[in-house]
Design a protein around this motif. Structure first.
Motif, PDB file in Angstrom:
ATOM      1  N   GLU A 136       1.006  -1.244   0.090  1.00  0.00           N
ATOM      2  CA  GLU A 136      -0.036   0.001   0.000  1.00  0.00           C
ATOM      3  C   GLU A 136       0.861   1.323  -0.049  1.00  0.00           C
ATOM      4  N   THR A 137       2.085   1.223   0.729  1.00  0.00           N
ATOM      5  CA  THR A 137       3.078   2.316   0.403  1.00  0.00           C
ATOM      6  C   THR A 137       3.372   2.650  -0.783  1.00  0.00           C
ATOM      7  N   LYS A 138       3.783   1.536  -1.592  1.00  0.00           N
ATOM      8  CA  LYS A 138       4.256   1.766  -2.935  1.00  0.00           C
ATOM      9  C   LYS A 138       2.932   2.228  -3.960  1.00  0.00           C
ATOM     10  N   LEU A 139       1.771   1.593  -3.495  1.00  0.00           N
ATOM     11  CA  LEU A 139       0.604   2.066  -4.340  1.00  0.00           C
ATOM     12  C   LEU A 139       0.407   3.584  -4.184  1.00  0.00           C
ATOM     13  N   ALA A 140       0.353   3.839  -2.793  1.00  0.00           N
ATOM     14  CA  ALA A 140       0.359   5.404  -2.473  1.00  0.00           C
ATOM     15  C   ALA A 140       1.356   6.454  -3.358  1.00  0.00           C
ATOM     16  N   GLN A 141       2.616   5.859  -3.512  1.00  0.00           N
ATOM     17  CA  GLN A 141       3.474   6.640  -4.158  1.00  0.00           C
ATOM     18  C   GLN A 141       3.249   6.597  -5.575  1.00  0.00           C
ATOM     19  N   MET A 142       2.679   5.705  -6.297  1.00  0.00           N
ATOM     20  CA  MET A 142       2.334   5.755  -7.951  1.00  0.00           C
ATOM     21  C   MET A 142       0.990   6.404  -7.963  1.00  0.00           C
ATOM     22  N   LEU A 143       0.236   6.333  -6.820  1.00  0.00           N
ATOM     23  CA  LEU A 143      -1.206   7.262  -7.198  1.00  0.00           C
ATOM     24  C   LEU A 143      -0.904   8.752  -6.501  1.00  0.00           C
ATOM     25  N   GLY A 144      -0.247   9.086  -5.928  1.00  0.00           N
ATOM     26  CA  GLY A 144       0.154  10.221  -5.340  1.00  0.00           C
ATOM     27  C   GLY A 144      -0.860  10.493  -4.199  1.00  0.00           C
ATOM     28  N   ARG A 145      -1.648   9.527  -3.603  1.00  0.00           N
ATOM     29  CA  ARG A 145      -2.491   9.587  -2.728  1.00  0.00           C
ATOM     30  C   ARG A 145      -2.400   8.172  -1.711  1.00  0.00           C
ATOM     31  N   SER A 146      -2.963   8.317  -0.524  1.00  0.00           N
ATOM     32  CA  SER A 146      -3.367   7.111   0.208  1.00  0.00           C
ATOM     33  C   SER A 146      -4.633   6.281  -0.594  1.00  0.00           C
ATOM     34  N   PRO A 147      -4.265   5.114  -0.697  1.00  0.00           N
ATOM     35  CA  PRO A 147      -5.776   4.231  -1.278  1.00  0.00           C
ATOM     36  C   PRO A 147      -6.814   4.407  -0.224  1.00  0.00           C
ATOM     37  N   ASP A 148      -7.891   4.502  -0.765  1.00  0.00           N
ATOM     38  CA  ASP A 148      -9.122   4.494   0.023  1.00  0.00           C
ATOM     39  C   ASP A 148      -9.461   3.079   0.620  1.00  0.00           C
ATOM     40  N   ASP A 149      -9.385   2.261  -0.250  1.00  0.00           N
ATOM     41  CA  ASP A 149      -9.704   0.763   0.021  1.00  0.00           C
ATOM     42  C   ASP A 149      -8.568  -0.347  -0.079  1.00  0.00           C
ATOM     43  N   PRO A 150      -8.460  -1.226   0.491  1.00  0.00           N
ATOM     44  CA  PRO A 150      -7.762  -2.265   0.406  1.00  0.00           C
ATOM     45  C   PRO A 150      -7.488  -2.732  -1.043  1.00  0.00           C
ATOM     46  N   VAL A 151      -6.214  -3.210  -1.406  1.00  0.00           N
ATOM     47  CA  VAL A 151      -6.044  -3.589  -2.723  1.00  0.00           C
ATOM     48  C   VAL A 151      -6.681  -4.947  -2.901  1.00  0.00           C
ATOM     49  N   ARG A 152      -7.597  -5.149  -4.178  1.00  0.00           N
ATOM     50  CA  ARG A 152      -8.116  -6.415  -4.290  1.00  0.00           C
ATOM     51  C   ARG A 152      -7.516  -6.895  -5.822  1.00  0.00           C
ATOM     52  N   PHE A 153      -6.562  -7.971  -5.674  1.00  0.00           N
ATOM     53  CA  PHE A 153      -6.089  -8.332  -7.208  1.00  0.00           C
ATOM     54  C   PHE A 153      -7.269  -9.306  -7.811  1.00  0.00           C
ATOM     55  N   ARG A 154      -7.116  -9.567  -8.932  1.00  0.00           N
ATOM     56  CA  ARG A 154      -7.800 -10.665  -9.666  1.00  0.00           C
ATOM     57  C   ARG A 154      -7.026 -12.018  -9.268  1.00  0.00           C
ATOM     58  N   PHE A 155      -7.896 -12.824  -9.020  1.00  0.00           N
ATOM     59  CA  PHE A 155      -7.299 -14.245  -8.235  1.00  0.00           C
ATOM     60  C   PHE A 155      -6.277 -14.841  -9.267  1.00  0.00           C
ATOM     61  N   GLU A 156      -6.917 -14.931 -10.590  1.00  0.00           N
ATOM     62  CA  GLU A 156      -6.340 -15.725 -11.582  1.00  0.00           C
ATOM     63  C   GLU A 156      -4.958 -14.820 -12.241  1.00  0.00           C
ATOM     64  N   LEU A 157      -3.820 -15.539 -12.384  1.00  0.00           N
ATOM     65  CA  LEU A 157      -2.682 -14.747 -12.567  1.00  0.00           C
ATOM     66  C   LEU A 157      -2.087 -15.486 -14.129  1.00  0.00           C
ATOM     67  N   ASP A 158      -2.329 -15.028 -15.296  1.00  0.00           N
ATOM     68  CA  ASP A 158      -1.967 -15.408 -16.506  1.00  0.00           C
ATOM     69  C   ASP A 158      -0.584 -14.830 -16.847  1.00  0.00           C
ATOM     70  N   LEU A 159       0.529 -15.651 -16.482  1.00  0.00           N
ATOM     71  CA  LEU A 159       2.127 -14.958 -16.534  1.00  0.00           C
ATOM     72  C   LEU A 159       2.468 -14.793 -18.189  1.00  0.00           C
ATOM     73  N   ASN A 160       1.838 -15.382 -19.071  1.00  0.00           N
ATOM     74  CA  ASN A 160       2.502 -15.239 -20.440  1.00  0.00           C
ATOM     75  C   ASN A 160       1.513 -14.286 -21.323  1.00  0.00           C
ATOM     76  N   LYS A 161       0.323 -13.646 -20.707  1.00  0.00           N
ATOM     77  CA  LYS A 161      -0.380 -12.746 -21.523  1.00  0.00           C
ATOM     78  C   LYS A 161      -0.120 -11.114 -20.987  1.00  0.00           C
ATOM     79  N   GLY A 162      -0.041 -10.208 -22.146  1.00  0.00           N
ATOM     80  CA  GLY A 162       0.016  -9.064 -21.771  1.00  0.00           C
ATOM     81  C   GLY A 162       0.942  -8.435 -21.019  1.00  0.00           C
ATOM     82  N   ALA A 163       0.476  -7.538 -20.435  1.00  0.00           N
ATOM     83  CA  ALA A 163       1.437  -6.706 -19.507  1.00  0.00           C
ATOM     84  C   ALA A 163       1.978  -7.761 -18.312  1.00  0.00           C
TER      85      ALA A 163
END
Length: 334
Positions: free
Chosen positions: A139-166
């Protein structure tokens, strides 16, 4: 036969940087250190049980590597942090709540607090890598990237496709971690390299894998106003050695990194780190011109201003001042 292991104190030994465990009870303690307290079901004779593991601590996160020698099932309560899982070799089922995923080298999962997680159909030879990231670190890294503190906890997509796109970028970072964890490479030693590696992991995860702040991070950044850029420049000018990174500078002026970099490009036609490097180079030049060659060396002065590689320092110094630093120092006595 199913043997349920409960945590106990049993000896284990280290082999080539990894740990070889031959008792299920001790495996529980290792899993708890890398993930969370867990139940381990061994689908074979306990006498044939083995686990090869390696846990590497980085600032704000750790890397766990596990390979069992017999079929097992692990059930872990909700972790208190974010956990990225993938399997460089083989595969297993990872289930968290209503979400399930076959984890392989190309298909991973991101587990976060909320549900019991099951690691099932874990066959001998399957390697599992887990990267556990503390809440505050992410969340500290996210705040640095956003320029503000996040309002809610980070919720990632559960599935992780390691060979697709970004996510292919995140895949390369995870494979780097795998190499460092299994071969004990130089990046996992020393405070400087481990800090950089930990920052790389959190940045790659936040920028490569979808979550509830992804759209905010992808929005075009608004350049920092000229007044704030001037404040950042004055901070550098006042004490260039007090600024360790662009993240550090952005934090001091309450800005996101992207907005700070865009502001420097727009108002100063450079980047924050280029400006910092030039200021340090100018200070080194001033010191070389006034130093006593009998009591100082180029290496000592260069290192004092953050230039650790003497050959590279001499190159950029000559490019800026049209002479080698040794010439400047030698001329100081005349």
């Amino acid at each position: 036969m199913i043997a349920t292991a409960e945590r106990a104190s049993k000896p284990y030994r280290s082999v080539q940087g990894s740990t070889l465990i031959t008792h299920p009870d001790e495996a529980i303690a290792v899993i708890a250190d890398s993930y969370s307290a867990a139940r381990l079901d061994v689908y074979d004779s306990a006498a044939d049980f083995s686990l090869r593991s390696n846990i590497i601590e980085l600032p704000g996160l750790n890397i766990g590597y596990f390979r069992f020698g017999s079929p097992v099932r692990v059930a872990a309560p909700p972790p208190s942090c974010y956990v990225v899982c993938f399997a460089p070799t083989g595969g297993l089922d990872v289930t968290s709540g209503a979400r399930s995923r076959i984890v392989t080298g190309n298909s991973g999962a991101v587990v976060f607090p909320g549900d019991i997680t099951y690691f099932d159909h874990w066959e001998p030879g399957t390697e599992l890598m887990s990267v556990r990231i503390e809440h505050k670190t992410l969340e500290t890294k996210l705040a640095q990237m956003l320029g503000r503190s996040p309002d809610d906890p980070v919720r990632f997509r559960f599935e992780l496709d390691l060979n697709k796109g970004a996510c292919s970028s995140l895949s390369r970072v995870l494979r780097l971690l795998h190499a460092e964890a299994t071969e004990l490479g130089p990046l996992v030693h020393g405070p400087l390299t481990t800090t950089v590696l930990a920052d790389l992991v959190t940045t790659a995860l936040l920028t490569s894998h979808p979550h509830n702040y992804s759209e905010h991070l992808q929005q075009k950044s608004v350049a920092l106003p000229s007044g704030s850029v001037r404040t950042a420049r004055e901070l550098i000018d006042y004490d260039p050695m007090a600024i360790g990174s662009v993240v550090d500078l952005a934090t001091r002026v309450h800005s996101s990194v992207r907005a700070l970099e865009e502001g420097f490009r727009r108002h100063l036609h450079t980047t924050p780190m280029n400006y910092l490097r030039h200021v340090r180079l100018d200070r080194a030049h001033q010191q070389l011109r006034s130093a006593d060659p009998a009591e100082n060396t180029v290496a000592l002065i260069a290192q004092g201003w953050g230039f650790r590689h003497l050959g590279r320092f001499a190159q950029v110094y000559r490019s800026r001042f049209d002479e080698l630093p040794s010439v400047t120092l030698a001329a100081a006595k005349s």
